[in-house]
Design a protein around this motif. Structure first.
Motif, mmCIF file in Angstrom:
data_model
loop_
_atom_site.group_PDB
_atom_site.id
_atom_site.type_symbol
_atom_site.label_atom_id
_atom_site.label_comp_id
_atom_site.label_asym_id
_atom_site.label_seq_id
_atom_site.Cartn_x
_atom_site.Cartn_y
_atom_site.Cartn_z
ATOM 1 N N LYS A 178 1.109 -1.478 0.060
ATOM 2 C CA LYS A 178 -0.246 0.218 0.229
ATOM 3 C C LYS A 178 1.002 1.022 0.159
ATOM 4 O O LYS A 178 0.735 1.814 -1.394
ATOM 5 N N ASP A 179 2.056 0.765 0.747
ATOM 6 C CA ASP A 179 2.256 2.032 0.667
ATOM 7 C C ASP A 179 3.761 2.476 -0.253
ATOM 8 O O ASP A 179 3.633 3.833 -0.911
ATOM 9 N N VAL A 180 3.737 1.694 -1.049
ATOM 10 C CA VAL A 180 4.574 1.883 -2.380
ATOM 11 C C VAL A 180 3.466 1.984 -3.525
ATOM 12 O O VAL A 180 3.437 3.375 -4.336
ATOM 13 N N GLY A 181 2.379 1.650 -3.663
ATOM 14 C CA GLY A 181 1.179 2.058 -4.568
ATOM 15 C C GLY A 181 1.108 3.660 -3.928
ATOM 16 O O GLY A 181 1.061 4.734 -4.708
ATOM 17 N N LYS A 182 1.330 3.863 -3.070
ATOM 18 C CA LYS A 182 0.860 5.822 -2.538
ATOM 19 C C LYS A 182 1.968 6.489 -3.376
ATOM 20 O O LYS A 182 2.036 6.945 -3.897
ATOM 21 N N LEU A 183 3.152 6.115 -3.003
ATOM 22 C CA LEU A 183 4.134 6.990 -3.532
ATOM 23 C C LEU A 183 4.161 6.879 -5.090
ATOM 24 O O LEU A 183 4.277 7.625 -5.573
ATOM 25 N N ASP A 185 1.013 6.841 -6.906
ATOM 26 C CA ASP A 185 0.040 7.818 -7.465
ATOM 27 C C ASP A 185 0.132 9.007 -7.224
ATOM 28 O O ASP A 185 0.446 10.012 -7.575
ATOM 29 N N GLU A 186 1.609 10.037 -5.511
ATOM 30 C CA GLU A 186 1.699 10.786 -6.005
ATOM 31 C C GLU A 186 2.571 11.149 -7.331
ATOM 32 O O GLU A 186 2.836 12.420 -7.739
ATOM 33 N N LEU A 187 3.743 10.264 -7.921
ATOM 34 C CA LEU A 187 4.944 10.453 -8.655
ATOM 35 C C LEU A 187 3.737 10.737 -9.834
ATOM 36 O O LEU A 187 3.653 11.937 -10.399
ATOM 37 N N LYS A 188 2.670 9.997 -9.583
ATOM 38 C CA LYS A 188 1.779 10.339 -11.362
ATOM 39 C C LYS A 188 0.818 11.200 -10.806
ATOM 40 O O LYS A 188 1.129 11.994 -11.900
#
Length: 345
Positions: A178-183, A185-188
């Protein structure tokens, strides 16, 4: 002992494991050998040539290979084996076992007594006349069943612990995901913002380019109209009016009639700045009281090729070049209001 080995083989145990158990327990009897087989079930059989020899009798405090988990198991073992008292032919009692003087438990051999001493810390033992009977076939099967149930219970507890650990590891893995996915999303989102800003700049530049092209088209139309008017005047024999003189006289007349309106009443000045090297012109609107240096600062903010301290400005109509001393003069003072076209170099 051949009798213990035959008994273990008759129970269906692997011959190699039977030999290993008898060798590891120093032939102390059927029960220790059977305990060893069950305890080491599934483990690889070591090479007999590398096994370290041990004492057959053992001593108090020496670790023995006996699978007795607690004192209750010892009591159960003694109950299964049973006890009886025997005497010699002369009527005197003959020692048949070893008894703990502190707790009264009776053991078949020195190995079991040593193990009890390790677990309990008791160190007072004496010989006893109680004889522990060998296990019957029924008792052997019952003991075998109990030991297998105990091993199964241990494996069940271990499996439960492993399941708990597996769930904890899975929770950690999911949280990391989840943490990697959140990161990501923020980069995107940041990339989308950059793309939108780039598109906005491109759109603004396109609009400036279109405005420049439109202004050029209008100027070409005016020039063609003036040329057509001169040709028509020539054909009709009428006097030719100079467009530039007419254009210059018009603001003069207007200025005289309005007492210099173009220089005083226009608060803002619209500028089109063209680069001498070519390229898209820059358009801006500045207060008429802004200095020529502010125009240079505006242009330096639009392109990296311009330095405020070295840039110069000129006009084509009327032809004029502004010196560095005039950079502190206002646009009104330089006669650039209400609009003007500057060439930067």
């Amino acid at each position: 002992m051949a009798g213990d080995k035959d008994t273990l083989l008759s129970m269906g145990f692997d011959p190699a494991r039977v030999d290993w158990a008898l060798r590891a327990t120093n032939n102390r009897g059927l029960q220790p050998a059977m305990d060893h087989i069950l305890e080491n079930e599934g483990k690889p059989i070591p090479d007999p040539s590398t096994a370290a020899p041990t004492s057959a009798s053992g001593s108090v405090g020496q670790p023995m290979d006996v699978d007795v988990d607690d004192d209750d198991d010892e009591d159960a073992l003694r109950r299964l084996m049973g006890t009886k008292t025997s005497t010699t032919s002369s009527g005197e009692a003959e020692p048949k076992s070893i008894k703990c003087s502190e707790c009264g438990k009776v053991f078949k051999n020195t190995a079991l007594a040593n193990y009890h001493a390790e677990k309990s810390g008791h160190d007072q033992f004496e010989e006893s006349t109680e004889e522990i009977k060998p296990l019957t076939e029924e008792e052997k099967q019952q003991k075998l069943t109990e030991l297998r149930e105990k091993i199964a219970a241990k494996r069940s507890v271990k499996a439960q612990q492993e399941a708990v650990e597996a769930r904890a590891n899975e929770a950690i893995r999911r949280k990391s995901g989840k943490d990697v996915g959140k990161l990501k999303d923020e980069l995107k989102a940041k990339e989308l913002v950059k793309e939108a800003e780039q598109k906005r700049r491109e759109k603004l530049e396109d609009a400036k380019a279109k405005a420049s092209v439109k202004a050029q088209i209008e100027a070409d139309k005016k020039a063609r109209a003036e040329r057509a008017a001169r040709e028509k005047a020539l054909r009709d024999g009428q006097p030719i009016v100079d467009a530039q003189a007419s254009a210059s006289s018009t603001p003069t007349a207007t200025a005289s009639s309005s007492s210099g309106t173009s220089g005083r009443d226009f608060k803002d000045t619209r500028l089109q700045i063209r680069m001498a090297a070519g390229g898209t012109p820059y358009t801006t609107t500045l207060p008429s009281d802004a200095t020529l240096r502010e125009v240079a600062e505006f242009l330096a903010g639009q392109t990296l090729s311009v330095d405020v301290e070295t840039v110069t400005f000129a006009q084509h109509f009327p032809r004029k070049t502004f010196s560095r001393d005039q950079f502190n003069n206002t646009l009104r003072e330089l006669g650039l209001t209400p609009s003007a076209v500057l060439i930067a170099s």
